[in-house]
Design a protein around this motif. Sequence first.
Motif, PDB file in Angstrom:
ATOM      1  N   ILE A  36     -12.123  49.406   0.414  1.00  0.00           N
ATOM      2  CA  ILE A  36     -11.015  48.471   0.665  1.00  0.00           C
ATOM      3  C   ILE A  36     -11.547  47.037   0.755  1.00  0.00           C
ATOM      4  N   VAL A  37     -12.636  46.877   1.518  1.00  0.00           N
ATOM      5  CA  VAL A  37     -13.227  45.539   1.665  1.00  0.00           C
ATOM      6  C   VAL A  37     -13.681  45.012   0.290  1.00  0.00           C
ATOM      7  N   TYR A  38     -14.366  45.881  -0.463  1.00  0.00           N
ATOM      8  CA  TYR A  38     -14.913  45.468  -1.760  1.00  0.00           C
ATOM      9  C   TYR A  38     -13.802  45.104  -2.749  1.00  0.00           C
ATOM     10  N   LEU A  39     -12.820  45.985  -2.870  1.00  0.00           N
ATOM     11  CA  LEU A  39     -11.769  45.753  -3.873  1.00  0.00           C
ATOM     12  C   LEU A  39     -10.954  44.498  -3.563  1.00  0.00           C
ATOM     13  N   THR A  40     -10.652  44.257  -2.290  1.00  0.00           N
ATOM     14  CA  THR A  40      -9.845  43.070  -1.975  1.00  0.00           C
ATOM     15  C   THR A  40     -10.622  41.778  -2.204  1.00  0.00           C
ATOM     16  N   ASN A  41     -11.948  41.865  -2.136  1.00  0.00           N
ATOM     17  CA  ASN A  41     -12.745  40.643  -2.347  1.00  0.00           C
ATOM     18  C   ASN A  41     -13.265  40.500  -3.774  1.00  0.00           C
ATOM     19  N   SER A  42     -13.206  41.570  -4.537  1.00  0.00           N
ATOM     20  CA  SER A  42     -13.950  41.594  -5.807  1.00  0.00           C
ATOM     21  C   SER A  42     -13.476  40.552  -6.825  1.00  0.00           C
ATOM     22  N   LEU A  43     -12.191  40.222  -6.830  1.00  0.00           N
ATOM     23  CA  LEU A  43     -11.711  39.209  -7.779  1.00  0.00           C
ATOM     24  C   LEU A  43     -11.294  37.928  -7.051  1.00  0.00           C
ATOM     25  N   TYR A  44     -11.650  37.861  -5.775  1.00  0.00           N
ATOM     26  CA  TYR A  44     -11.262  36.724  -4.939  1.00  0.00           C
ATOM     27  C   TYR A  44     -12.473  35.867  -4.547  1.00  0.00           C
ATOM     28  N   GLN A  45     -13.545  36.550  -4.142  1.00  0.00           N
ATOM     29  CA  GLN A  45     -14.706  35.840  -3.597  1.00  0.00           C
ATOM     30  C   GLN A  45     -15.280  34.838  -4.605  1.00  0.00           C
ATOM     31  N   ASP A  46     -15.380  35.238  -5.877  1.00  0.00           N
ATOM     32  CA  ASP A  46     -15.989  34.312  -6.854  1.00  0.00           C
ATOM     33  C   ASP A  46     -15.060  33.144  -7.184  1.00  0.00           C
ATOM     34  N   ARG A  47     -13.753  33.342  -6.961  1.00  0.00           N
ATOM     35  CA  ARG A  47     -12.843  32.198  -7.127  1.00  0.00           C
ATOM     36  C   ARG A  47     -13.021  31.244  -5.962  1.00  0.00           C
ATOM     37  N   ARG A  48     -13.250  31.819  -4.770  1.00  0.00           N
ATOM     38  CA  ARG A  48     -13.395  30.997  -3.576  1.00  0.00           C
ATOM     39  C   ARG A  48     -14.663  30.143  -3.640  1.00  0.00           C
ATOM     40  N   ASP A  49     -15.783  30.731  -4.112  1.00  0.00           N
ATOM     41  CA  ASP A  49     -17.027  29.952  -4.153  1.00  0.00           C
ATOM     42  C   ASP A  49     -17.266  29.302  -5.523  1.00  0.00           C
ATOM     43  N   THR A  50     -16.264  29.329  -6.381  1.00  0.00           N
ATOM     44  CA  THR A  50     -16.257  28.716  -7.736  1.00  0.00           C
ATOM     45  C   THR A  50     -17.259  29.339  -8.718  1.00  0.00           C
ATOM     46  N   SER A  51     -17.977  30.379  -8.304  1.00  0.00           N
ATOM     47  CA  SER A  51     -18.909  31.006  -9.255  1.00  0.00           C
ATOM     48  C   SER A  51     -18.155  31.718 -10.380  1.00  0.00           C
ATOM     49  N   VAL A  52     -16.833  31.856 -10.225  1.00  0.00           N
ATOM     50  CA  VAL A  52     -16.028  32.439 -11.305  1.00  0.00           C
ATOM     51  C   VAL A  52     -16.235  31.666 -12.618  1.00  0.00           C
ATOM     52  N   LEU A  53     -16.495  30.347 -12.481  1.00  0.00           N
ATOM     53  CA  LEU A  53     -16.714  29.537 -13.694  1.00  0.00           C
ATOM     54  C   LEU A  53     -17.973  29.984 -14.425  1.00  0.00           C
ATOM     55  N   PHE A  54     -18.977  30.397 -13.659  1.00  0.00           N
ATOM     56  CA  PHE A  54     -20.187  30.914 -14.306  1.00  0.00           C
ATOM     57  C   PHE A  54     -19.905  32.273 -14.962  1.00  0.00           C
ATOM     58  N   TRP A  55     -19.279  33.177 -14.205  1.00  0.00           N
ATOM     59  CA  TRP A  55     -19.013  34.517 -14.764  1.00  0.00           C
ATOM     60  C   TRP A  55     -18.138  34.414 -16.004  1.00  0.00           C
ATOM     61  N   GLN A  56     -17.150  33.485 -15.948  1.00  0.00           N
ATOM     62  CA  GLN A  56     -16.246  33.343 -17.096  1.00  0.00           C
ATOM     63  C   GLN A  56     -16.920  32.644 -18.274  1.00  0.00           C
ATOM     64  N   SER A  57     -18.070  32.011 -18.007  1.00  0.00           N
ATOM     65  CA  SER A  57     -18.754  31.351 -19.125  1.00  0.00           C
ATOM     66  C   SER A  57     -19.638  32.335 -19.895  1.00  0.00           C
ATOM     67  N   MET A  58     -19.667  33.561 -19.459  1.00  0.00           N
ATOM     68  CA  MET A  58     -20.431  34.604 -20.159  1.00  0.00           C
ATOM     69  C   MET A  58     -19.489  35.379 -21.101  1.00  0.00           C
ATOM     70  N   PRO A  59     -20.046  35.921 -22.179  1.00  0.00           N
ATOM     71  CA  PRO A  59     -19.188  36.654 -23.134  1.00  0.00           C
ATOM     72  C   PRO A  59     -18.805  38.049 -22.631  1.00  0.00           C
ATOM     73  N   VAL A  60     -18.133  38.073 -21.504  1.00  0.00           N
ATOM     74  CA  VAL A  60     -17.677  39.327 -20.903  1.00  0.00           C
ATOM     75  C   VAL A  60     -16.168  39.198 -20.702  1.00  0.00           C
ATOM     76  N   SER A  61     -15.409  40.165 -21.189  1.00  0.00           N
ATOM     77  CA  SER A  61     -13.950  40.042 -21.088  1.00  0.00           C
ATOM     78  C   SER A  61     -13.475  40.346 -19.677  1.00  0.00           C
ATOM     79  N   ASN A  62     -12.266  39.904 -19.377  1.00  0.00           N
ATOM     80  CA  ASN A  62     -11.698  40.164 -18.041  1.00  0.00           C
ATOM     81  C   ASN A  62     -11.473  41.654 -17.841  1.00  0.00           C
ATOM     82  N   LEU A  63     -11.130  42.346 -18.919  1.00  0.00           N
ATOM     83  CA  LEU A  63     -10.931  43.800 -18.815  1.00  0.00           C
ATOM     84  C   LEU A  63     -12.254  44.472 -18.431  1.00  0.00           C
TER      85      LEU A  63
END
Lengths: 288, 283
Positions: free
Chosen positions: B90-117
């Motif tokens: 529960i802890v992992y799933l609720t944070n898994s797509l939130y934490q990287d948005r909060r610390d802005t590292s989502v921009l790094f993950w999204q800059s890799m050739p990995v799809s959202n799916l």
Amino acid sequence: MNAIVEARALRKTFGDFQVLNNIDLNIPLGSITGLIGPNGAGKTTTLKALIGLCDVDGELTVAGRDPRESRHKLMEDVCFIADVGILPKWLRVNQIIDYVEAVHPRFDRSKAEKFLATTDIPAKKRIKELSKGMVTQLHLALVMAIDVKLLVLDEPTLGLDIIYRKEFYDRLLNDYFDGERTIIISTHQVEEIETLLSQLIFINRGEIVLDSQMSELADHYAEVVVDTANLAQADALQPIHKRKLLGKYAYTYEGVAKDKLQELGEVLVPSVSDLFVAKLKEERNEQL
Amino acid sequence: MNNFDLRRYRAMLKREVLEHPTLFFGAPVLEALLIVLILAWLQTFVPLEEKRLAVEYMAVLFNGLSPTDMAPIFMLLAIPFVASLYISAIVYLTNSLYQDRRDTSVLFWQSMPVSNLQTVLSKIVTIGVVVPLIYMGTLAIMYCIGAIWLTVMGLSYEVEVAGLGYMFMAALTSLALVYLSTVVASLWLLPTVGWLLLFSAFAKRTPLLWAIGAFILLGLIEGFVFNTQYLANWVESRSDPSGYLILSFGSVFDRLFTYDMLFGIAVGSILITGAVYMRRFID
């Protein structure tokens, strides 16, 4: 020249706020383009749209793809560095290299390691233990080891000291840019990049207010240091901006013949920062 | 799937595990350590003769019995671990797509050739397949320590220890059943997984509160508008372990191919698709 970025009438709104208002872009392959604008001008939104991180209306093609449809495929041809905070802080340096090596088909580990060997970054350290400058060096090492067509930099040196900023751009120009790759840079520190640029774009309030090749700036814009005796004559030629300069006045003109200006005083090519201020003030005056 | 794709998926799973060492390694190891220490402490209060009798009883009881038949008994030992696995999930799933948005590292993950799916699926595979494996691995080590301990005690008391071997095999077999149960449970509970991921991708803050609040709100709306409680009943039926508990290896397919299971997978898939869509644009 082939364009790597082509955009027609890009529009984006957040509620009632128009962030991008019919933006057209044409960025040729092999260019270094500066996207300059004040805070809230729409720079970051434009760059995010180019890499598929932001939904926009209008036509958009980057490296032959629509970023809104296939971001992950596009990212095989495009790299992106935002400001220094975006690397995941909990990873170690060697772990992030392992990750990029595993997921990016165009990553060359030896290049990244060679770059890092010239820095003080320890391989086992967590990213949160590195200084801001080191994080930027690490990100640059990762990006420079990826063979892509387009590199998008959004305020890449924000918050860094002058040494790191200078080194960043030196390495980018000397070790990365080869005349075939394309770089788009958005920054506030205009003075540091103006010598690198081949194309200049000013953006303000979501609209492009200038889009010019650097080599053509001198043909269209001029700055004249006018003696006080010639002020009336200088005003008559409708400058886009004027400012006081050590007891004289510096007038900025757009599209005025050089021979007319030479009668007023010494004619110079305006610096990018002066031109930026001139264009923004001109736009503000037009709106008043 | 070529070698590069395999390497990519492995790296994505590794990244998830590296990000949550406390949740995925710390929790089960601490739990196992506490259990071992408590048992070691408690056994000091038992007189030697009673210990000898207990070891002898176990050795005789399990001697010659089929580990597969006896395994379900040992599944009970895993209950505290499964409970902590669910809390971790529960802890992992609720944070898994939130934490990287909060610390802005989502921009790094999204800059890799990995799809959202691929990203969202890697989260589901991590918590549904990889993390239970870590938990079962920890339990297996704990059982090994227990087996060595009992064997040494048995040998020192001159007890015939062959039966302890059967007991140990039954305990290890139970781990395989517990593991299969948790994997099947992650499919059975896919609507919950999808719901948590959806709000993890959507919420600007406190995704768990959003997920719980939105669910309660939906239940209240259903009650007021239709005067029914299908939603609450459905959640209750999903909480029934009989939907996913695997007590024998032959029952795996019986659990997987039921109407309830397939309906849950369909609902979960719709919610997961929503999470993938939310992940598309980070603004």
